[in-house]
Design a protein around this motif. Structure first.
Motif, PDB file in Angstrom:
ATOM      1  N   ARG A   1       2.713  15.467 -37.486  1.00  0.00           N
ATOM      2  CA  ARG A   1       2.805  16.887 -37.161  1.00  0.00           C
ATOM      3  C   ARG A   1       3.621  17.630 -38.208  1.00  0.00           C
ATOM      4  NH1 ARG A   1       0.968  17.767 -32.212  1.00  0.00           N
ATOM      5  NH2 ARG A   1       1.832  19.835 -32.298  1.00  0.00           N
TER       6      ARG A   1
ATOM      7  N   PHE B   1       2.820  19.931 -40.124  1.00  0.00           N
ATOM      8  CA  PHE B   1       2.551  21.363 -40.193  1.00  0.00           C
ATOM      9  C   PHE B   1       3.534  22.135 -39.311  1.00  0.00           C
ATOM     10  CE2 PHE B   1      -0.635  24.941 -39.907  1.00  0.00           C
ATOM     11  CZ  PHE B   1      -0.561  25.227 -41.246  1.00  0.00           C
ATOM     12  N   ASP B   2       3.899  21.524 -38.170  1.00  0.00           N
ATOM     13  CA  ASP B   2       4.916  22.138 -37.319  1.00  0.00           C
ATOM     14  C   ASP B   2       6.240  22.252 -38.061  1.00  0.00           C
ATOM     15  OD1 ASP B   2       3.382  22.570 -35.173  1.00  0.00           O
ATOM     16  OD2 ASP B   2       3.992  20.793 -34.068  1.00  0.00           O
TER      17      ASP B   2
ATOM     18  N   GLY C   1       6.382  25.161 -40.170  1.00  0.00           N
ATOM     19  CA  GLY C   1       6.663  26.353 -39.379  1.00  0.00           C
ATOM     20  C   GLY C   1       8.131  26.451 -39.011  1.00  0.00           C
TER      21      GLY C   1
END
Lengths: 487, 238
Positions: free
Chosen positions: B66, B68-69, B72
């Motif tokens: 994960r 990509f989280d 963010g």
């Protein structure tokens, strides 16, 4: 689709590069911002063109183990709104923002990245992360002028919005606990054997969280305060994209995860339709009392959100089309109105309704744009607002909501009264006053956004060819789930 | 009359909180009885090491499955520090409690190297031991924070210039994306590490885990710079 991920990382990259350029290369602000915006526009057009049938992109090639991005017609309609508003507002704010230009563009780009991420992602937690990215930048822009009023409004916004985020995060955590996955398609499948009671409670948490971010009536009080003393180009994004992205997330969660059968069974559709009606009636009355143009437009935004909610939650194909079309139309109309108010503020340094007298003779074209968009937002033919409102009324009547349909017409009448008040003031003659000359770079984006409402009113098939595909993937979630699971 | 009004307001607030508590209690009670499903976490536990090459499974989820989280979240920290640097007034105010004895001042000289070593260890061995970029970055950020508290804000900003911190933060985020693009260049997807032709190495060695080590270092530097910036901005207040 390779390009989908670029829609998120290009604004992020630009924002970070702007951070460095602020320190060492102050001069490259204009070329960097403009070239990035133009490339982004091209990128968005390419992605929107390829959105039907929906495309899947797996970050890190993990498939169902990781995060997936998905472009379907509903998300590509939001990309279309970004494409229309982004380039215009960037050009507009290039001249409009005088102080702290770098910071303004950094926050704007990060906000756009957050909204693009929210719109594209197919993962519950990723949705929350990007919601936070866009909200954080939104707080910053809302307090951008550093005035007392602006900071007070932003503080209200911050508290309410954080409260909403808390509920959304709680609901996401509980969903993960129950289904063991965060992928929207798998959650949707896993929810089928969860008891009705627990599903309703989870839905309450999701709805409560997102409704605060949207600003339906009991939770709307932060919105006009946050709008009042923030830079006007930001207001365009805020009413056009930030509120709308929360609606997007709510619709995505309710329609895909819970499914239309559960929604009609639990009665949330009826609740939302009447909630929308109460929202627009009350906020129309509140808008009528305002003497500040920005507060008036903010209350009008809340009212339009009420119409959108009615359309989207009628629960039929036509309602979804009408609601989505109204999202697009409202973003354009309210964007144009805010840009015009921005020009008035630029030349008058005031946003009081009393002070805009005689602007209709000083800026004939700009004022004409204001009149057209005000009439469009009221819902008069032949403008685009009429089309989408008509679709919503028709959908409400077909689904048996006779009273909401009637109240939409009442609301139209109410909104006509306060917009007419502004228009009359606009063309009232008064004594000479000093105004600053407005550069062409402010006028061109305003005219572009404003004229779109005539174009979409006369040729509604242009956006409707995209919007007509939306219900196929929302009303029946099995198609969306099938594509997301990779079959 | 006013008193009754006040009482009513208080009761209203208390009843709201109590209602929320009862609702949440009910939700948790109902959910507790259901068996939770965990096929995803079982997959991470059984296949995680061979798929990502990291022994620390938390890092493997955070920086590989994960990641990509994480991009963010890193952006959220960057935005927060940018907001604070922007909103807090630039005036510098004398801090309270800066009158320490010489013992404290001298001890700091010994503590700072330990903090540096601990922070770099946590970052570099993030994929092998408990730790990782975020934790290590916060430990590294303690160095300027400790300097600000014991000496003064001017000294801390003389040693670690605010501009350099901003530069490190932005560069860190850019490098994160560039490392992610590496996956696209090698013919796979954004942020792919094991799936691209990048060798994962032997799990357990220092140079292993593909992108995870690089991402750890970048996030460590970025978070460290961001935290130091946030602390210094907050302490400048009026």
């Amino acid at each position: 689709m390779e390009l989908a991920v670029w829609v998120i990382i290009l604004p992020l990259l630009t924002g970070f590069l702007l951070g460095i350029s602020k320190l060492y290369f102050n001069k490259i602000l204009f070329p960097l911002v403009m070239s990035s915006a133009i490339i982004y526009l091209y990128l968005l057009i390419l992605v929107i063109q390829n959105s039907n049938p929906p495309k899947l992109y797996s970050i890190g090639n993990w498939g169902l183990l990781g995060i997936n991005l998905m472009v379907d017609p509903f998300s590509s309609m939001f990309l279309l709104i970004i494409a229309i508003l982004f380039i215009s507002v960037i050009v507009f704010s290039m001249k409009y923002i005088k102080m702290n230009k770098h910071k303004y563009f950094i926050f704007t780009y990060l906000m756009i990245a957050g909204i693009a991420g929210m719109v594209l992602t197919a993962d519950l937690f990723n949705l929350y992360v990007f919601l936070e990215v866009s909200s954080m930048s939104s707080y910053a822009l809302s307090a951008f002028k550093k005035t007392d009023k602006g900071i007070e409004g932003t503080f209200k916004y911050l508290i309410m919005s954080t409260f909403g985020s808390f509920f959304i995060l709680l609901a996401t955590i509980l969903t993960y606990y129950l289904t063991g996955t965060l992928n929207i398609a798998e959650v949707s499948l896993g929810f089928q054997d969860i008891p009705f009671m627990i599903k309703s409670m989870l839905m309450c948490l999701f709805v409560f969280g997102y409704v605060i971010k949207i600003g339906l009536v009991p939770m709307h009080a932060w919105l006009p305060d946050a709008y009042e003393d923030s830079p006007i180009p930001y207001n365009v994004f805020s009413s056009g994209l930030v509120m709308k992205s929360a609606i997007y997330a709510l619709i995505r969660v309710l329609y895909i995860i819970f499914g239309i059968e559960f929604l009609s069974e639990s009665g949330i559709l009826n609740i939302f339709v009447y909630w929308g009606v109460i929202t627009f009636i009350i906020s129309h009355f509140l808008a009528f009392q305002q003497s500040n143009l920005i507060r008036l437009l903010a209350y009008s935004s809340i009212a339009q959100i009420g119409y959108i909610i009615v359309g989207l939650f009628v629960g039929s194909e036509k309602g979804l089309i009408g609601g989505s079309f109204h999202i697009l139309n409202h973003a354009i109309m309210k964007g144009a109105l805010f840009l015009v108010v921005g020009i008035f503020y630029y030349s008058l340094k005031s946003v009081k309704i009393e002070d805009i007298k005689e602007m209709g003779y000083k800026y004939p074209i700009i004022s004409f744009i204001f009149v057209i968009n005000a009439l469009a937002i009221v819902g008069l033919p032949p403008f685009n607002g009429f089309m989408s409102k008509w679709l919503i009324v028709e959908a409400a009547l077909e689904s048996g909501f006779v009273y909401p349909a009637f109240f939409i017409l009442v609301g139209t009448f109410l909104s006509l009264t306060y917009y007419l008040k502004v228009i009359i003031k606009l063309y009232t003659k008064t004594e000479e006053k000093i105004i600053t000359k407005v550069p062409l770079a402010l006028k061109i984006p305003t005219i572009f956004v404003g004229s779109l409402c005539i174009v979409f009113g006369i040729v509604p098939s242009l956006p409707l060819s995209l919007i007509n595909n939306i219900p196929k993937f929302l009303l029946d979630n099995s198609e969306y789930v099938r594509i997301l699971l990779g079959g | 009359m006013i008193r009754i009004n006040e009482m009513f307001k208080k009761l209203y607030k208390i009843s709201l909180v109590v209602l929320l508590a009862i609702f949440l209690l009910y939700v948790f009670n109902e959910i507790h009885d259901l068996a939770s499903k965990s096929y995803l976490s079982e997959h991470y536990i059984s296949k995680g090491v061979q798929e990502t090459g990291a022994i620390n499974l938390v890092t493997s989820v955070l920086y590989d499955y994960r990641s990509f989280d994480t991009l963010g979240e890193a952006t959220v920290i960057l935005t927060a520090s940018a907001i604070l640097a922007f909103l807090v007034p630039l005036r510098k105010v004398a801090m309270h409690g800066t009158k320490f004895l010489i013992i404290v001042h001298q001890t700091m000289i010994f503590i700072v190297p330990y903090l540096a070593v601990l922070g770099s260890y946590l970052i570099l061995f993030g994929h092998l031991n408990p730790g990782g970029g975020f934790v290590g970055g916060v430990v590294l950020a303690l160095i300027p924070i400790v300097m600000t508290i014991t000496y003064c804000i001017e000294f801390s900003e003389y040693k670690f210039k605010p501009n350099i911190k901003t530069l490190l933060e932005d560069l860190g985020s850019i490098c994160f994306i560039i490392l992610g693009l590496f996956g696209i260049v090698t013919g796979s997807n954004f942020l792919a590490s094991g799936q691209s032709n990048l060798g994962l190495g032997n799990p357990g060695e220092l140079i292993s885990g593909g992108l995870i080590l690089c991402l750890n270092i970048i996030i460590g530097i970025k978070v460290g710079a961001g935290m130091a910036k946030i602390f210094n901005s907050l302490i400048k207040g009026e």
